[in-house]
Scaffold this motif. Structure first.
Motif, PDB file in Angstrom:
ATOM      1  N   GLU A 126       0.805  -1.151  -0.115  1.00 19.02           N
ATOM      2  CA  GLU A 126       0.230  -0.280   0.073  1.00 19.02           C
ATOM      3  C   GLU A 126       0.905   1.014  -0.432  1.00 19.02           C
ATOM      4  N   GLN A 127       1.492   1.324   0.881  1.00 18.11           N
ATOM      5  CA  GLN A 127       2.741   2.695   0.502  1.00 18.11           C
ATOM      6  C   GLN A 127       3.147   2.471  -0.672  1.00 18.11           C
ATOM      7  N   LEU A 142       0.457   3.767  -3.057  1.00 20.47           N
ATOM      8  CA  LEU A 142       0.111   5.469  -2.745  1.00 20.47           C
ATOM      9  C   LEU A 142       1.587   6.037  -3.357  1.00 20.47           C
ATOM     10  N   ALA A 146      -1.128   5.585  -6.978  1.00 20.60           N
ATOM     11  CA  ALA A 146      -2.650   4.989  -6.226  1.00 20.60           C
ATOM     12  C   ALA A 146      -3.488   5.815  -5.728  1.00 20.60           C
ATOM     13  N   THR A 147      -4.776   5.707  -6.073  1.00 22.52           N
ATOM     14  CA  THR A 147      -5.557   6.500  -4.445  1.00 22.52           C
ATOM     15  C   THR A 147      -5.902   5.090  -3.956  1.00 22.52           C
ATOM     16  N   LEU A 148      -6.478   5.586  -2.419  1.00 25.35           N
ATOM     17  CA  LEU A 148      -6.740   4.480  -2.084  1.00 25.35           C
ATOM     18  C   LEU A 148      -8.946   4.507  -1.727  1.00 25.35           C
ATOM     19  N   TYR A 195      -7.204  -0.200  -4.812  1.00 22.81           N
ATOM     20  CA  TYR A 195      -7.004   1.488  -5.102  1.00 22.81           C
ATOM     21  C   TYR A 195      -7.308   1.325  -6.385  1.00 22.81           C
TER      22      TYR A 195
END
Length: 121
Positions: free
Chosen positions: A85-86, A89, A93-95, A106
Motif C-alpha cells: 500500500e505504501q 500510494l 494510486a488512490t486508496l 485502489y
C-alpha cells in the motif's frame, strides 16, 4: 485452443503516465512509448504484456458504483499488504478504503480499480 493472450490494452487519457505507473507497480519495462500508445513488458519480453491507448473523451469508472462501470481490474500479489500500500500510494494510486484481510482496492492514476492481494489468494 484458438489462440493465446498476447496483449491487454487499457484505455486511458494519458498512456505515458499510466504505463509508468504500471511499469513501477509490476516491475515491467517500457518498450514502446508515445502520446497515444505505450507498451510495457515483463522481464524477458514475455507475453502477455500491457498496452495503454489514448481514449479521447475517456470517463473513469466510478468504482464501486456502476454509473460508469469498471472496464477491468487487475489483482496484483504482494508479500505484505501494508508495504504494498505504501508503495502504490507513492507512485500515484488512490486508496479506496475497500478491502478485507486478504485484499485492498485502489484506483490507478486514470481511475481504474486494481487490488493488492496476499500471495495465499
Amino acid at each position: 485452443m484458438i489462440g493465446t493472450l498476447d496483449v491487454v490494452v487499457v484505455d486511458c487519457p494519458d498512456p505515458e503516465r499510466l504505463a509508468d505507473f504500471y511499469a513501477e507497480l509490476l516491475g515491467m519495462q517500457t518498450v514502446s512509448r508515445d502520446a497515444d500508445w505505450c507498451e510495457i513488458v515483463p522481464p524477458g519480453d514475455a507475453r502477455p504484456f500491457l498496452a495503454f491507448q489514448r481514449a479521447d473523451g475517456y470517463r473513469a469508472p466510478q468504482w464501486p458504483g456502476q454509473d460508469v462501470p469498471q472496464q477491468l481490474h487487475l489483482d496484483v500479489k504482494v508479500d505484505d499488504l501494508d508495504v504494498g500500500e505504501q508503495q502504490v500510494l507513492a507512485i500515484g494510486a488512490t486508496l479506496t478504503g475497500a478491502g478485507a484481510t486478504t485484499f485492498r482496492a485502489y484506483l490507478d492514476p486514470a481511475g481504474h480499480p486494481f487490488c493488492l492481494v496476499r500471495p495465499a489468494d
